[in-house]
Design a protein around this motif. Structure first.
Motif, PDB file in Angstrom:
ATOM      1  N   THR A 280      22.070  12.675  20.808  1.00  0.00           N
ATOM      2  CA  THR A 280      22.698  12.070  21.978  1.00  0.00           C
ATOM      3  C   THR A 280      23.602  10.892  21.636  1.00  0.00           C
ATOM      4  N   GLU A 281      23.738  10.568  20.357  1.00  0.00           N
ATOM      5  CA  GLU A 281      24.712   9.560  19.959  1.00  0.00           C
ATOM      6  C   GLU A 281      26.117  10.160  20.016  1.00  0.00           C
ATOM      7  N   VAL A 282      27.116   9.291  20.173  1.00  0.00           N
ATOM      8  CA  VAL A 282      28.498   9.776  20.163  1.00  0.00           C
ATOM      9  C   VAL A 282      28.818  10.300  18.767  1.00  0.00           C
ATOM     10  N   ALA A 283      29.128  11.587  18.692  1.00  0.00           N
ATOM     11  CA  ALA A 283      29.430  12.221  17.413  1.00  0.00           C
ATOM     12  C   ALA A 283      30.921  12.488  17.242  1.00  0.00           C
ATOM     13  N   PHE A 284      31.645  12.593  18.357  1.00  0.00           N
ATOM     14  CA  PHE A 284      33.101  12.778  18.298  1.00  0.00           C
ATOM     15  C   PHE A 284      33.680  12.305  19.623  1.00  0.00           C
ATOM     16  N   LEU A 297      31.587  13.456  22.854  1.00  0.00           N
ATOM     17  CA  LEU A 297      30.612  14.497  22.563  1.00  0.00           C
ATOM     18  C   LEU A 297      29.454  13.980  21.729  1.00  0.00           C
ATOM     19  N   GLY A 298      28.245  14.418  22.092  1.00  0.00           N
ATOM     20  CA  GLY A 298      27.105  14.312  21.209  1.00  0.00           C
ATOM     21  C   GLY A 298      27.060  15.574  20.363  1.00  0.00           C
ATOM     22  N   PRO A 302      28.623  17.578  25.825  1.00  0.00           N
ATOM     23  CA  PRO A 302      29.404  16.451  26.340  1.00  0.00           C
ATOM     24  C   PRO A 302      28.447  15.368  26.841  1.00  0.00           C
ATOM     25  N   LEU A 303      28.822  14.117  26.643  1.00  0.00           N
ATOM     26  CA  LEU A 303      28.011  12.989  27.088  1.00  0.00           C
ATOM     27  C   LEU A 303      28.564  12.427  28.392  1.00  0.00           C
ATOM     28  N   THR A 316      23.467  10.643  29.787  1.00  0.00           N
ATOM     29  CA  THR A 316      23.201  12.037  30.115  1.00  0.00           C
ATOM     30  C   THR A 316      23.929  12.958  29.137  1.00  0.00           C
ATOM     31  N   PHE A 317      23.350  14.141  28.946  1.00  0.00           N
ATOM     32  CA  PHE A 317      23.983  15.169  28.119  1.00  0.00           C
ATOM     33  C   PHE A 317      23.678  16.522  28.746  1.00  0.00           C
TER      34      PHE A 317
END
Length: 364
Positions: A280-284, A297-298, A302-303, A316-317
């Protein structure tokens, strides 16, 4: 104050009872879990407008890309087994995928839609989606639109085959079997979650309807995705061949089942808390190269909640589904929300209204 169940049921009854043809819904399910416990299980309307069969909590709905929450979960469970890692090259288990400069692609790139193959090769159409071997061979041989990991763009149908072929090569099992064995059976959700519906269960499904009037989308010669990849239709969602095929970019499920699945993800019954934090961390974060919108995106999702206030933290995801379905989980509140629907609308007004209501009531 009415309970959240009563409030949601009232909204659903109003939506299917309105006389405005362009605003009315015909069949709906909403399920909400809070801290692992069910707090909403509401339905309204008809599952099949031809026969008048009513929607029940046990009615599965084909819900297009909202089914990607199941695909992403399988990817995380696969990592949890140690069979693959987020940063392991795809070619470690799928050597053919390295063609045309894709050898650096990793599962992390797949989950952040940054591999660079957002569109199905043009010789693959809806009628080919049931041919797993052909589709995966075509994707493996595709030239990427960008170097893996440098850009992101919605991988509409390729996403599920990318995750699915990785999983199949690593485990020897198709996605429909992994979903059944790793998720549905342990959680007691057999009959609620499907990649590929058994023929004997087809009669249980809701029948989708196109919105009236259906929006006219002019052809776009510059579009990355083919029209069938980006424009959901009832014909596709009702096609027995599509429904029975293992196509893990889309899915069939009940709102109760998918919300229960995400509730189990949130409370650690499926993956450990450290992995939840990682996914759930921001990956992109950047501009979607397919649609041009900003995205965050996680890993696999999408986050942020649709319709959220600008100051609302993106805890939320989940995934929306073409036509208006919506599934999300919230790490901050422990909420798992799902909405399925029969009428395919070009907007998410109903999903936003019900998600806002849920968030407001849970936050009281």
């Amino acid at each position: 104050m009415p309970s959240l169940q009563q409030q949601v049921q009232s909204v659903l009854d109003d939506l299917v009872g309105t006389g405005a043809e362009t605003e009315a819904e015909t069949g709906l399910q909403v399920a909400v879990f809070h801290q692992g416990a069910p707090v909403v299980d509401a339905v309204a309307g008809v599952a099949d407008g031809r026969t008048g069969r009513r929607v029940t909590p046990e009615t599965p709905f084909f819900s297009f890309s909202a089914g990607k929450v199941m695909t992403s979960l399988i990817a995380h469970l696969l990592v949890g087994t140690g069979a693959v890692g987020y940063d392991a090259p795809v070619v470690d288990v799928w050597p053919e995928f390295g063609a045309h400069g894709k050898a650096t692609a990793t599962l992390r790139h797949v989950l952040t839609h940054s591999v660079g193959v957002p569109a199905m090769p043009r010789d693959v159409g809806p009628a080919d989606l049931a041919d797993w071997t052909r589709v995966c061979a075509a994707i493996a041989d595709a030239e990427p639109r960008w170097r893996p990991g440098t850009e992101t763009g919605y991988h509409s149908f390729t996403f599920g085959f990318l995750v699915g072929e990785l999983a199949r090569r690593a485990t020897g099992k198709p996605m429909r079997q992994l979903l059944h064995e790793w998720v549905a059976v342990p959680l007691g959700l057999e009959g609620d979650l499907y990649f590929g519906v058994p023929r004997t269960d087809l009669a249980r499904l809701a029948r989708l309807e196109d919105a009236v009037p259906r929006p006219v989308v002019p052809p776009d010669g510059d579009a990355v995705l083919a029209p069938w990849e980006q424009q959901p239709t009832a014909a596709m969602g009702n096609d027995p061949e599509i429904l029975q095929a293992d196509i893990p970019s889309v899915g069939t499920f009940t709102a109760r089942g998918i919300a229960a699945m995400n509730a189990a993800l949130l409370d650690g019954r499926l993956i450990d808390p450290q992995q939840i934090e990682e996914l759930t961390e921001v990956a992109f974060e950047g501009t979607d190269q397919v649609f041009g919108n900003p995205v965050r995106l996680g890993l696999g999702y999408p986050l942020g909640r649709i319709g959220a206030r600008p100051d609302e933290a993106p805890t939320t995801f989940g995934w929306i589904g073409g036509g208006g379905s919506y599934v999300y989980a919230d790490t901050a509140t422990g909420v798992s929300f799902a909405m399925t629907k029969t009428r395919l609308t070009p907007h998410f007004d109903t999903a936003t209204r019900l998600a806002d209501l849920t968030m407001a009531e849970i936050s009281r």
